[in-house]
Design a protein around this motif. Sequence first.
Motif, PDB file in Angstrom:
ATOM      1  N   ALA A  66      13.908  57.309   9.071  1.00  0.00           N
ATOM      2  CA  ALA A  66      13.149  57.836  10.244  1.00  0.00           C
ATOM      3  C   ALA A  66      13.775  57.870  11.383  1.00  0.00           C
ATOM      4  CB  ALA A  66      12.036  56.976  10.540  1.00  0.00           C
ATOM      5  N   ILE A  67      14.417  59.596  11.737  1.00  0.00           N
ATOM      6  CA  ILE A  67      15.557  59.710  13.032  1.00  0.00           C
ATOM      7  C   ILE A  67      14.632  60.119  14.225  1.00  0.00           C
ATOM      8  CG2 ILE A  67      17.032  59.550  12.016  1.00  0.00           C
ATOM      9  CD1 ILE A  67      17.494  62.465  11.065  1.00  0.00           C
ATOM     10  N   ASP A  68      14.991  60.061  15.215  1.00  0.00           N
ATOM     11  CA  ASP A  68      14.352  61.319  16.212  1.00  0.00           C
ATOM     12  C   ASP A  68      15.648  62.762  16.321  1.00  0.00           C
ATOM     13  OD1 ASP A  68      13.608  63.197  18.592  1.00  0.00           O
ATOM     14  OD2 ASP A  68      13.750  60.973  19.983  1.00  0.00           O
ATOM     15  N   VAL A  69      15.107  63.431  15.380  1.00  0.00           N
ATOM     16  CA  VAL A  69      15.543  64.887  15.549  1.00  0.00           C
ATOM     17  C   VAL A  69      16.310  65.114  16.494  1.00  0.00           C
ATOM     18  CG1 VAL A  69      15.721  66.845  14.194  1.00  0.00           C
ATOM     19  CG2 VAL A  69      14.452  65.088  12.761  1.00  0.00           C
ATOM     20  N   ASP A  70      15.316  65.234  17.527  1.00  0.00           N
ATOM     21  CA  ASP A  70      15.731  65.678  18.991  1.00  0.00           C
ATOM     22  C   ASP A  70      16.912  65.190  19.731  1.00  0.00           C
ATOM     23  OD1 ASP A  70      13.982  67.698  19.470  1.00  0.00           O
ATOM     24  OD2 ASP A  70      12.038  66.181  19.647  1.00  0.00           O
ATOM     25  N   MET A 106      20.294  84.323  20.054  1.00  0.00           N
ATOM     26  CA  MET A 106      20.910  84.389  18.941  1.00  0.00           C
ATOM     27  C   MET A 106      21.405  82.966  17.385  1.00  0.00           C
ATOM     28  SD  MET A 106      19.359  86.939  16.786  1.00  0.00           S
ATOM     29  CE  MET A 106      20.399  87.060  14.980  1.00  0.00           C
ATOM     30  N   MET A 107      22.170  82.392  19.168  1.00  0.00           N
ATOM     31  CA  MET A 107      22.670  81.862  19.155  1.00  0.00           C
ATOM     32  C   MET A 107      21.606  80.350  19.270  1.00  0.00           C
ATOM     33  SD  MET A 107      26.107  82.110  20.834  1.00  0.00           S
ATOM     34  CE  MET A 107      26.273  80.871  21.835  1.00  0.00           C
ATOM     35  N   SER A 108      20.780  80.343  20.575  1.00  0.00           N
ATOM     36  CA  SER A 108      19.579  79.340  20.642  1.00  0.00           C
ATOM     37  C   SER A 108      19.179  79.432  19.477  1.00  0.00           C
ATOM     38  CB  SER A 108      19.086  79.610  21.125  1.00  0.00           C
ATOM     39  OG  SER A 108      18.316  78.724  21.626  1.00  0.00           O
ATOM     40  N   GLN A 109      18.515  80.978  18.577  1.00  0.00           N
ATOM     41  CA  GLN A 109      17.453  80.919  17.896  1.00  0.00           C
ATOM     42  C   GLN A 109      18.227  80.025  16.145  1.00  0.00           C
ATOM     43  OE1 GLN A 109      16.847  84.922  16.776  1.00  0.00           O
ATOM     44  NE2 GLN A 109      14.434  84.634  18.484  1.00  0.00           N
ATOM     45  N   ASN A 110      19.428  79.883  15.940  1.00  0.00           N
ATOM     46  CA  ASN A 110      20.262  79.621  14.649  1.00  0.00           C
ATOM     47  C   ASN A 110      19.784  77.741  15.440  1.00  0.00           C
ATOM     48  OD1 ASN A 110      20.288  82.074  14.133  1.00  0.00           O
ATOM     49  ND2 ASN A 110      22.805  82.209  14.367  1.00  0.00           N
ATOM     50  N   ARG A 111      20.408  77.506  16.101  1.00  0.00           N
ATOM     51  CA  ARG A 111      20.164  76.241  16.074  1.00  0.00           C
ATOM     52  C   ARG A 111      19.111  75.634  15.843  1.00  0.00           C
ATOM     53  NH1 ARG A 111      20.304  72.812  19.635  1.00  0.00           N
ATOM     54  NH2 ARG A 111      19.532  73.381  21.282  1.00  0.00           N
ATOM     55  N   GLN A 112      18.062  76.694  16.728  1.00  0.00           N
ATOM     56  CA  GLN A 112      16.441  75.633  16.518  1.00  0.00           C
ATOM     57  C   GLN A 112      15.803  75.384  15.515  1.00  0.00           C
ATOM     58  OE1 GLN A 112      15.218  74.766  19.071  1.00  0.00           O
ATOM     59  NE2 GLN A 112      13.147  73.626  17.402  1.00  0.00           N
ATOM     60  N   ALA A 113      16.584  76.698  14.631  1.00  0.00           N
ATOM     61  CA  ALA A 113      16.600  76.888  13.011  1.00  0.00           C
ATOM     62  C   ALA A 113      17.041  75.732  12.026  1.00  0.00           C
ATOM     63  CB  ALA A 113      17.083  78.111  12.584  1.00  0.00           C
ATOM     64  N   ALA A 114      18.658  75.157  12.364  1.00  0.00           N
ATOM     65  CA  ALA A 114      19.004  73.932  11.687  1.00  0.00           C
ATOM     66  C   ALA A 114      18.552  72.986  12.580  1.00  0.00           C
ATOM     67  CB  ALA A 114      20.377  73.905  12.450  1.00  0.00           C
ATOM     68  N   LYS A 115      18.014  72.678  14.121  1.00  0.00           N
ATOM     69  CA  LYS A 115      17.156  71.681  13.958  1.00  0.00           C
ATOM     70  C   LYS A 115      15.569  71.426  12.711  1.00  0.00           C
ATOM     71  CE  LYS A 115      15.673  70.142  18.604  1.00  0.00           C
ATOM     72  NZ  LYS A 115      15.516  69.952  19.940  1.00  0.00           N
ATOM     73  N   ASP A 116      14.568  72.777  13.048  1.00  0.00           N
ATOM     74  CA  ASP A 116      13.749  73.168  11.989  1.00  0.00           C
ATOM     75  C   ASP A 116      14.208  72.163  10.195  1.00  0.00           C
ATOM     76  OD1 ASP A 116      12.121  72.937  14.272  1.00  0.00           O
ATOM     77  OD2 ASP A 116      12.317  75.847  13.774  1.00  0.00           O
ATOM     78  N   SER A 117      15.623  72.913   9.988  1.00  0.00           N
ATOM     79  CA  SER A 117      15.298  71.767   9.107  1.00  0.00           C
ATOM     80  C   SER A 117      15.686  70.798   8.398  1.00  0.00           C
ATOM     81  CB  SER A 117      16.698  73.507   8.232  1.00  0.00           C
ATOM     82  OG  SER A 117      16.871  72.506   7.095  1.00  0.00           O
ATOM     83  N   LEU A 118      16.270  70.606   9.482  1.00  0.00           N
ATOM     84  CA  LEU A 118      16.989  68.765   9.369  1.00  0.00           C
ATOM     85  C   LEU A 118      15.602  67.858   9.799  1.00  0.00           C
ATOM     86  CD1 LEU A 118      18.757  66.975   9.835  1.00  0.00           C
ATOM     87  CD2 LEU A 118      19.151  66.704  12.044  1.00  0.00           C
ATOM     88  N   ARG A 119      13.959  68.130  10.609  1.00  0.00           N
ATOM     89  CA  ARG A 119      13.154  67.650  11.264  1.00  0.00           C
ATOM     90  C   ARG A 119      12.114  67.675   9.747  1.00  0.00           C
ATOM     91  NH1 ARG A 119      11.633  70.472  15.015  1.00  0.00           N
ATOM     92  NH2 ARG A 119      11.968  67.979  16.871  1.00  0.00           N
TER      93      ARG A 119
END
Length: 172
Positions: free
Chosen positions: A38-42, A117-130
């Motif tokens: 378990a990791i804290d993605v945020d 778009m930069m913010s959304q791309n980062r959020q998508a990467a974060k969601d994938s990691l989660r």
Amino acid sequence: MEKRKTKKDIVKMLLRNNELDANDEEELLDLLIDQPIAIDVDKQEEAKMTKSDKIADKVSEIAGSWTFIITFMIFLVSWIILNSVILVGKDSIDPYPFILLNLVLSCISALQAPFIMMSQNRQAAKDSLRNQNDYRTDLKSELILEDLHDTMEQILKNQKEILKYINEKEKN
């Protein structure tokens, strides 16, 4: 009776549907079985954020707020009223069809879009990691439950043997 599968067998069975090479699969097996996963993605993403990432997030946060929308609507209505009602004729800064206003709006859109778009791309990467973290956690939980199930079956089997032994001793 079918032989119980080991933890590694179960993980291999679950991973067959994924496209992992042998090294990745073996690393995942070791990770799932032997280590906490378990990791804290945020926190992990926040530690990797650059200054430009923070700016993009802030611009997206502001541009996507009701405060911004209402303020911008007030600005647009004020601009139109100022140039078409109050300053009519030669005194008008931007007479109808409001070419200067169109230019301002185009510039704002051209600057806002890449930040969002930069913010959304980062959020998508974060969601994938989660999602990957959730999958690994679920998989490890499944393995632990399978192990507990096997342990309970062994305890019940031993208990039956003990009861059988006790009953035999009482008869004698």
